[in-house]
Design a protein around this motif. Structure first.
Motif, PDB file in Angstrom:
ATOM      1  N   THR A   1      38.462  37.297  44.966  1.00  0.00           N
ATOM      2  CA  THR A   1      39.636  36.149  44.623  1.00  0.00           C
ATOM      3  C   THR A   1      40.888  37.130  44.526  1.00  0.00           C
ATOM      4  OG1 THR A   1      40.306  34.544  43.131  1.00  0.00           O
ATOM      5  CG2 THR A   1      39.259  36.373  41.975  1.00  0.00           C
ATOM      6  N   TYR A   2      41.952  36.318  44.468  1.00  0.00           N
ATOM      7  CA  TYR A   2      43.238  37.070  44.565  1.00  0.00           C
ATOM      8  C   TYR A   2      43.801  37.290  43.043  1.00  0.00           C
ATOM      9  CZ  TYR A   2      48.188  38.199  45.803  1.00  0.00           C
ATOM     10  OH  TYR A   2      49.369  38.747  46.046  1.00  0.00           O
ATOM     11  N   CYS A   3      44.215  35.973  42.446  1.00  0.00           N
ATOM     12  CA  CYS A   3      44.793  36.249  40.949  1.00  0.00           C
ATOM     13  C   CYS A   3      43.769  35.738  39.963  1.00  0.00           C
ATOM     14  CB  CYS A   3      45.686  35.149  40.833  1.00  0.00           C
ATOM     15  SG  CYS A   3      47.372  35.519  41.860  1.00  0.00           S
ATOM     16  N   VAL A   4      43.662  36.445  38.701  1.00  0.00           N
ATOM     17  CA  VAL A   4      42.580  36.253  37.791  1.00  0.00           C
ATOM     18  C   VAL A   4      43.341  36.145  36.648  1.00  0.00           C
ATOM     19  CG1 VAL A   4      40.845  37.387  36.725  1.00  0.00           C
ATOM     20  CG2 VAL A   4      41.081  37.955  39.134  1.00  0.00           C
ATOM     21  N   PRO A   5      42.893  35.079  35.819  1.00  0.00           N
ATOM     22  CA  PRO A   5      43.632  34.655  34.539  1.00  0.00           C
ATOM     23  C   PRO A   5      43.209  36.211  33.740  1.00  0.00           C
ATOM     24  CG  PRO A   5      42.002  33.007  35.023  1.00  0.00           C
ATOM     25  CD  PRO A   5      41.969  33.944  36.041  1.00  0.00           C
ATOM     26  N   GLY A   6      44.415  36.157  32.811  1.00  0.00           N
ATOM     27  CA  GLY A   6      44.489  37.523  31.969  1.00  0.00           C
ATOM     28  C   GLY A   6      43.099  37.688  31.335  1.00  0.00           C
ATOM     29  N   SER A   7      42.748  36.624  30.664  1.00  0.00           N
ATOM     30  CA  SER A   7      41.297  36.409  29.919  1.00  0.00           C
ATOM     31  C   SER A   7      40.284  37.053  30.765  1.00  0.00           C
ATOM     32  CB  SER A   7      41.232  34.980  29.430  1.00  0.00           C
ATOM     33  OG  SER A   7      40.941  34.237  30.603  1.00  0.00           O
TER      34      SER A   7
ATOM     35  N   VAL B   1      37.175  42.333  35.674  1.00  0.00           N
ATOM     36  CA  VAL B   1      37.427  42.830  36.995  1.00  0.00           C
ATOM     37  C   VAL B   1      37.244  44.534  36.806  1.00  0.00           C
ATOM     38  CG1 VAL B   1      39.162  43.252  38.845  1.00  0.00           C
ATOM     39  CG2 VAL B   1      38.630  40.897  37.632  1.00  0.00           C
ATOM     40  N   LYS B   2      37.896  44.869  35.713  1.00  0.00           N
ATOM     41  CA  LYS B   2      38.127  46.382  35.506  1.00  0.00           C
ATOM     42  C   LYS B   2      36.660  46.908  35.198  1.00  0.00           C
ATOM     43  CE  LYS B   2      42.312  46.919  36.228  1.00  0.00           C
ATOM     44  NZ  LYS B   2      42.447  47.269  37.540  1.00  0.00           N
ATOM     45  N   ALA B   3      36.046  46.129  34.563  1.00  0.00           N
ATOM     46  CA  ALA B   3      34.448  46.555  33.977  1.00  0.00           C
ATOM     47  C   ALA B   3      33.627  46.677  35.142  1.00  0.00           C
ATOM     48  CB  ALA B   3      34.015  45.637  32.736  1.00  0.00           C
ATOM     49  N   LEU B   4      33.713  45.649  36.077  1.00  0.00           N
ATOM     50  CA  LEU B   4      32.701  45.669  37.182  1.00  0.00           C
ATOM     51  C   LEU B   4      33.250  46.911  38.220  1.00  0.00           C
ATOM     52  CD1 LEU B   4      30.820  44.055  39.127  1.00  0.00           C
ATOM     53  CD2 LEU B   4      33.005  42.896  39.924  1.00  0.00           C
ATOM     54  N   GLN B   5      34.437  47.001  38.279  1.00  0.00           N
ATOM     55  CA  GLN B   5      35.045  48.281  39.112  1.00  0.00           C
ATOM     56  C   GLN B   5      34.126  49.552  38.468  1.00  0.00           C
ATOM     57  OE1 GLN B   5      38.999  48.558  38.937  1.00  0.00           O
ATOM     58  NE2 GLN B   5      39.335  47.266  40.862  1.00  0.00           N
ATOM     59  N   LYS B   6      34.385  49.690  37.245  1.00  0.00           N
ATOM     60  CA  LYS B   6      33.925  51.017  36.430  1.00  0.00           C
ATOM     61  C   LYS B   6      32.576  51.064  36.179  1.00  0.00           C
ATOM     62  CE  LYS B   6      38.173  51.317  33.994  1.00  0.00           C
ATOM     63  NZ  LYS B   6      38.460  51.031  32.614  1.00  0.00           N
ATOM     64  N   LYS B   7      31.768  49.859  36.141  1.00  0.00           N
ATOM     65  CA  LYS B   7      30.435  49.698  35.772  1.00  0.00           C
ATOM     66  C   LYS B   7      30.118  50.155  34.303  1.00  0.00           C
ATOM     67  CE  LYS B   7      29.224  47.912  39.757  1.00  0.00           C
ATOM     68  NZ  LYS B   7      30.012  48.473  40.910  1.00  0.00           N
ATOM     69  N   SER B   8      31.251  49.786  33.457  1.00  0.00           N
ATOM     70  CA  SER B   8      31.405  50.189  32.277  1.00  0.00           C
ATOM     71  C   SER B   8      29.912  49.726  31.235  1.00  0.00           C
ATOM     72  CB  SER B   8      32.295  49.959  31.302  1.00  0.00           C
ATOM     73  OG  SER B   8      33.633  49.774  32.355  1.00  0.00           O
ATOM     74  N   PRO B   9      29.431  50.435  30.542  1.00  0.00           N
ATOM     75  CA  PRO B   9      28.357  49.806  29.543  1.00  0.00           C
ATOM     76  C   PRO B   9      28.868  48.460  29.171  1.00  0.00           C
ATOM     77  CG  PRO B   9      28.565  52.138  28.912  1.00  0.00           C
ATOM     78  CD  PRO B   9      29.833  51.851  29.767  1.00  0.00           C
ATOM     79  N   CYS B  10      28.230  47.354  29.452  1.00  0.00           N
ATOM     80  CA  CYS B  10      28.899  45.978  29.018  1.00  0.00           C
ATOM     81  C   CYS B  10      27.760  45.306  28.250  1.00  0.00           C
ATOM     82  CB  CYS B  10      29.163  45.364  30.439  1.00  0.00           C
ATOM     83  SG  CYS B  10      29.907  43.636  30.260  1.00  0.00           S
TER      84      CYS B  10
ATOM     85  N   LEU C   1      50.128  31.151  30.117  1.00  0.00           N
ATOM     86  CA  LEU C   1      48.732  31.464  30.932  1.00  0.00           C
ATOM     87  C   LEU C   1      49.390  32.717  31.702  1.00  0.00           C
ATOM     88  CD1 LEU C   1      46.931  28.326  32.369  1.00  0.00           C
ATOM     89  CD2 LEU C   1      46.462  30.102  30.588  1.00  0.00           C
ATOM     90  N   THR C   2      48.627  33.913  31.262  1.00  0.00           N
ATOM     91  CA  THR C   2      49.175  35.073  31.843  1.00  0.00           C
ATOM     92  C   THR C   2      48.259  35.295  33.074  1.00  0.00           C
ATOM     93  OG1 THR C   2      49.662  36.120  29.997  1.00  0.00           O
ATOM     94  CG2 THR C   2      49.350  37.565  31.998  1.00  0.00           C
ATOM     95  N   TYR C   3      48.595  35.614  34.242  1.00  0.00           N
ATOM     96  CA  TYR C   3      47.551  35.875  35.520  1.00  0.00           C
ATOM     97  C   TYR C   3      47.759  37.349  35.710  1.00  0.00           C
ATOM     98  CZ  TYR C   3      45.546  31.620  36.661  1.00  0.00           C
ATOM     99  OH  TYR C   3      44.549  30.413  36.555  1.00  0.00           O
ATOM    100  N   CYS C   4      46.779  37.995  36.276  1.00  0.00           N
ATOM    101  CA  CYS C   4      46.785  39.315  36.848  1.00  0.00           C
ATOM    102  C   CYS C   4      46.295  39.632  38.232  1.00  0.00           C
ATOM    103  CB  CYS C   4      45.800  40.452  36.041  1.00  0.00           C
ATOM    104  SG  CYS C   4      46.369  40.265  34.326  1.00  0.00           S
ATOM    105  N   ARG C   5      46.802  40.482  38.955  1.00  0.00           N
ATOM    106  CA  ARG C   5      46.427  40.722  40.137  1.00  0.00           C
ATOM    107  C   ARG C   5      46.789  42.147  40.804  1.00  0.00           C
ATOM    108  NH1 ARG C   5      51.402  37.679  43.839  1.00  0.00           N
ATOM    109  NH2 ARG C   5      52.995  38.034  42.357  1.00  0.00           N
ATOM    110  N   GLU C   6      46.244  42.528  41.877  1.00  0.00           N
ATOM    111  CA  GLU C   6      46.746  43.624  42.662  1.00  0.00           C
ATOM    112  C   GLU C   6      47.597  42.868  43.855  1.00  0.00           C
ATOM    113  OE1 GLU C   6      45.981  46.633  41.770  1.00  0.00           O
ATOM    114  OE2 GLU C   6      43.945  46.386  40.839  1.00  0.00           O
ATOM    115  N   GLU C   7      48.560  43.102  43.669  1.00  0.00           N
ATOM    116  CA  GLU C   7      49.593  42.388  44.445  1.00  0.00           C
ATOM    117  C   GLU C   7      49.054  42.278  46.135  1.00  0.00           C
ATOM    118  OE1 GLU C   7      53.751  42.475  43.524  1.00  0.00           O
ATOM    119  OE2 GLU C   7      54.100  41.451  45.338  1.00  0.00           O
ATOM    120  N   ASN C   8      48.623  43.562  46.470  1.00  0.00           N
ATOM    121  CA  ASN C   8      48.212  43.448  47.994  1.00  0.00           C
ATOM    122  C   ASN C   8      46.834  43.465  48.176  1.00  0.00           C
ATOM    123  OD1 ASN C   8      51.100  43.802  48.756  1.00  0.00           O
ATOM    124  ND2 ASN C   8      50.853  46.063  48.228  1.00  0.00           N
TER     125      ASN C   8
END
Ligand SMILES: Cc1cc2nc3c(=O)[nH]c(=O)nc-3n(C[C@H](O)[C@H](O)[C@H](O)COP(=O)(O)OP(=O)(O)OC[C@H]3O[C@@H](n4cnc5c(N)ncnc54)[C@H](O)[C@@H]3O)c2cc1C
Lengths: 428, 516
Positions: free
Chosen positions: A129-135, A140-149, A107-114
């Motif tokens: 939130t702080y740590c997000v499952p890799g899945s 998180v990225k798409a929400l940041q960039k507002k990519s066509p989704c 179970l990989t988790y991703c985060r921005e450490e700080n």
């Protein structure tokens, strides 16, 4: 009585939620012989997101980008908060240890450490939130960039509407589109499914092929696809990679209301990994009685006859949760701790337990109720002294925190478990 | 928008107002019924649901007692689908007033109210839950009545005969002429729009609000407000209505209804009518008092508490509470100088039909309409509009309809998609915006153990997928729905139900951030 009775150990962990699991992990990693007992914890309801610290003061609804600054702030304002008993180094170290354990368990988790991250939730709100499952990281990225989704839901998964998420989020994310697709091979069934059933069925490649086929048709110009968090029970990483390869765009999961598949995955990973490390489990059984044998030892009776066990332990971590975990129980007049009848910090009467509105920004005073401890996480008696030298408490049973509003549930669980195990070694 | 016109404007969509609309419609009189909130938003939605045999009032209000007996018998014949004929049991326990117990059967027979004494053994056989301290037991003809079904059915028939119902429409003023009201100012709470309704006659059937409405016409009515609170248990706790055999007092009555029971009540004077809620001392009082009669109630699980306000009409002369009547009062405001204005207030759910008849007689006389009252003989047509409010009905239907079963959206009360479709369809026909709160008011949604935890998100998702919710409406809808549930939950949160709420808050705040 079974043959091995009484079973001797260094540490008995009571509770199988996040705090219990983390306690057992930290203990066994430090060479303590560890026994864990309890009912399946709240962890199976967990969304899979690991919050550290998000909101403080709750009545101001102040959301923090920087969880570390938020922790400093909450500790400054509420000296009884569990984080007040920990250093930042301890907090960081505890998360590192849990995340690397989960990584090894698949179970990989991703985060921005700080920093905290933002993730969309099934109401179409964005949750800090702080740590997000890799899945889910792609979300998180798409929400940041507002990519066509494209957000796709499944007919039959009743608690998740892609259209709801899209309609609600549209004002801040215009390139968002919804689709509702039938889940492979369920056309004929007129029932709602829970996430775990869909997740199991996606473990079969034939079902994945069909799903991929229909997602291809719906993709159009989407550069990323979001789906409810049901993409496999045991092989989520592989399944997402396969889908991304075949569809040609990143795919991410969105948490769902319970039954929560990411919660089940977390539970599985802990159970599997902890047994492999030698933690002895007594799942689905409760501690019925604990007493002191000699000055330095507890005797705990577990379960009911004929499947009853006796455990002789040097120390205990009480991670039995709140009302829902049954670590606390309330009658009409007062809140009790269910195993040791520890003193419980609580509002003076039931009239003060809850605010007039469910969503009152200040939260409900009853949520700050719980067990008060010293800096070594040892429950205190009414005079403010530790009740026992080697009894510790960890997780949501602790007083002076409202994890639901502060967004610090997993954080308090993991870090207080770390603090308690560290203290138990110190006192040895 | 063009102005409205009607023969009779009825103010208040409770049992009395809807009952009057049906009565008048059956006499061929067309009306508009205006309700500032939703159907049964007042006492008609906040009562015990007891179809009184009259036995409770034999000692202190024989007139009400006899009215109840007659009306309950009529309703059993004419509106059986709204009634569960449970029968009643009056019980006294050690310490209860022996004189009262001795007088009780005599008074009942004096006023023609059937009672039958039974032995201890028979009482325990019929109701195993009653206290060992039992000293007297009488069978009576009390029953349970579903007030929502009652009002919805009354309304449905009035509408089918040409009357109009305006919901979320509040009366805010009168246009006065010489010795009469010419028109009524109303405000639509949802749209903020004001309108003028031209009328021949106005009936003020606004229950506890009657004095506020009369004041708009500068007519003083003296009303005291008595709040009563009730508790809903998670399971049905008795077969019959159980009534403490003592002079009417707090925490006397346990009424079963479908799969649940309702415990009550209290009597607390309040000064204001908005935001009337049960309190924790009231809840504890009810549990403790009724626990003396049915001890298991102390350990039972409760899902809700709620309150209603009784308007107590004060006679002009006397100022003390004893002079306050619990019967109903019809005020013909001709005596106050307004010939086309009538007020009806007080009374009971059980006597709503009689109350409607009395006012309708008066209004028809004023209108010069001579058709007789038909509600005395005409059975309910059973439009089935109210049917989804009945506890347990939805699951029974679902179990029967094997082949065509639809997915369940509310698991506690087993409400499938097609029932929600049906209700939303009806709401739209009533020209109301479909909301979770409106669906919940017309069904058992959110009324089970989980109190909206699961169905809150699930029905919202469904309504989005059906294209009924748009934009971020879902958020406001869930908040409003949960808020409504919470009003009833706050005072009963201990034991298992506290655990349940913890789960609810973990979901809606912990995961969904609804509070932010
Ligand atoms: C706690 C309690 C328990 C009870 N138990 C029983 C029982 O077990 N059996 C029984 O027979 N009776 C019982 N009763 C009595 C019964 O509930 C009432 O007699 C009955 O419901 C009154 O109905 P109503 O239509 O006159 O008033 P309401 O139901 O109060 O209706 C008045 C309506 O007028 C509306 N309104 C007010 N102002 C305005 C305005 N300006 N514009 C538009 N609309 C307006 C209100 O929103 C409300 O919906 C109980 C009452 C209470 C309070």
């Amino acid at each position: 009585m079974s043959n091995s009775d009484p079973l001797k150990c260094d540490l008995l962990v009571i509770g199988r939620g996040m705090a219990g699991m983390a306690s057992a992990l930290f203990a066994v990693n430090r060479g303590l012989s560890t026994v864990q007992v309890g009912m399946t914890g709240e962890i199976v309801f967990a969304s899979g997101l690991l919050d550290l610290m998000g909101v403080h003061p709750i009545e101001e609804k102040k959301v923090w980008q920087d969880p570390w600054a938020a922790i400093d702030s909450v500790v400054g304002d509420l000296p009884g908060h569990p984080y007040a008993h920990l250093t930042q180094d301890d907090i960081r170290a505890s998360f590192d240890e849990v995340l690397s354990f989960l990584e090894k368990e698949g179970l990989t988790y991703c985060r921005e450490e700080n920093y905290n991250s933002r993730m969309i939730n099934p109401l179409g709100k964005t949750k800090t939130t702080y740590c997000v499952p890799g899945s889910m990281w792609g979300g998180v990225k798409a929400l940041q960039k507002k990519s066509p989704c494209l957000i796709a839901g499944f007919r039959g998964l009743g608690d998740f509407s892609a259209r709801q998420i899209v309609e609600t989020l549209q004002h801040q994310w215009s390139d968002l589109r919804a689709a509702q697709i039938p889940f492979p091979d369920t056309d004929h069934v007129n029932e709602l499914f829970t996430g775990d059933i869909l997740a199991q069925s996606l473990e079969l490649s034939i079902n994945r092929k069909k799903l991929i086929e229909s997602l291809r048709k719906h993709r159009e110009d989407a550069e990323v696809i979001g789906l409810p968090a049901v993409l496999g029970m045991h092989h989520v990483g592989e399944i997402i990679s396969e889908m991304e390869e075949e569809i040609g765009v990143p795919v991410f999961e969105i948490p769902t209301p319970p039954v929560s598949v990411p919660g089940l995955r977390l539970n599985d990973a802990f159970v599997r990994g902890l047994s492999a490390k030698g933690v002895k489990h007594f799942p689905q059984s409760q501690v019925v009685k604990v007493h002191r044998e000699k000055a330095e030892e507890f005797v705990a009776i577990i379960g009911h006859k004929p499947a009853q066990h006796t455990i002789l332990t040097k120390g205990i971590i009480l991670a039995s949760g709140r009302f829902w975990g049954r670590g606390l129980y309330a009658d009409r007049h007062r809140i009790r701790e269910t195993i040791f009848d520890l003193p419980v910090y609580q509002p003076e009467n039931r009239d003060k337990w809850h605010a007039d509105d469910l969503l009152d920004p200040g939260g409900h005073p009853v949520n700050q109720a719980g067990v008060e401890t010293d800096h070594l996480f040892r429950p205190l008696d009414s005079s403010g002294k530790p009740l026992f030298r080697t009894l510790f408490a960890a997780g949501s049973i602790l007083a002076h925190q409202d994890w639901m509003r502060m967004k610090c549930g997993s954080g308090v669980a993991i870090t207080s478990a770390y603090g308690a195990v560290k203290a138990s070694l110190q006192l040895e | 928008m063009s102005d409205l016109e009607t023969q009779v404007l009825i103010i208040g969509g409770g049992a009395t107002g809807t009952g009057l609309a049906r009565d008048l419609a059956l006499r061929g009189v067309q009306c508009i019924l205006v309700e500032m909130e939703d159907i049964n938003a007042g006492a008609s939605g906040g009562n015990h649901g007891l179809l009184h045999s009259g036995a409770r009032y034999v000692s202190n209000d024989p007139i009400s007692a006899q009215e109840c007996r007659l009306e309950a018998n009529l309703l059993r014949q004419l509106a059986p689908e709204c009634i569960e004929d449970t029968g009643g049991l009056f019980v006294a326990v050690e310490g209860d007033d022996e004189n009262y117990i001795a007088d009780f059967p005599l008074l009942c027979s004096k006023y023609g109210i059937p009672v039958q004494e039974i032995s201890r053994d028979e009482a325990f056989e019929r109701e195993p839950g009653i206290s060992e301290k039992l000293i007297a037991a009488y069978l009576t003809e009390d029953g349970a009545i579903d007030p929502f079904k009652l009002s919805l059915e009354n309304l449905a028939q009035a509408q089918s005969l040409g009357s109009t119902f305006l919901q979320h429409v509040k009366v805010i003023g009168f246009e006065m002429g010489k010795n009469r009201i010419e028109a009524v100012h109303v405000l639509n709470a949802e749209s903020g729009q004001e309108r003028l309704i031209k009328i021949d006659q106005v009936v003020n059937a606004s229950g506890a609000w009657a004095a506020e409405i009369a004041a708009l016409a500068n007519i003083p009515i003296n009303i005291l407000y008595s709040k009563g609170s009730l508790l809903v248990s998670a399971y049905r706790l008795s077969q019959r209505v159980i009534n403490r055999l003592r002079p009417p007092s707090d925490g006397d009555i346990l009424v079963p209804g479908g799969t649940v029971s309702i415990l009550g009540t209290t009597s607390v004077r309040v000064d204001l009518l908005d935001d009337v809620r049960p309190t924790i001392p009231e809840v504890d009082l009810i549990v403790d008092e009724l626990g003396e009669v049915v001890p298991g109630l102390r350990e039972a699980r409760y899902v809700r508490a709620y309150s209603g306000v009784r308007p107590l009409i004060q006679s002009q002369e006397a100022g003390d509470d004893r002079a306050v009547s619990r019967g109903f009062a019809v005020f013909d405001h001709t005596h106050d100088g307004l010939e086309n204005f009538t007020t009806i207030t007080g009374g009971k759910l059980t006597t709503y039909r009689l109350m409607a008849e009395k006012v309708a007689d008066l209004v028809c006389e004023k209108l010069g309409v001579s058709s007789p009252c038909l509600t005395l003989t005409e059975p309910f047509p059973s439009a089935k509009k109210g049917k989804w409010t009945e506890p347990g009905l939805s699951s029974r239907v679902w179990l029967k309809e094997h082949a065509s079963r639809k997915p369940i959206l509310c698991e506690c009360e087993m409400i499938p998609e097609n029932v929600i479709d049906d209700i939303v369809g009806n709401i739209r026909k009533e020209n109301i915006t479909p909301s979770l709160k409106a669906v919940a008011a017309r069904s058992r949604m959110g009324k089970g153990l989980c109190q909206g935890t699961v169905c809150g998100t699930r029905v919202t998702s469904y309504l989005y997928e059906q294209g009924i919710f748009h934009s971020d409406q879902g958020l406001a809808n869930i908040k409003e729905f949960l808020d409504e549930r919470w009003k009833g939950e706050r005072t009963i949160l201990w034991g298992e139900q506290l655990i349940q709420t913890g789960f609810k808050e973990a979901l809606y705040c912990g995961l969904l951030d609804l509070e932010l």
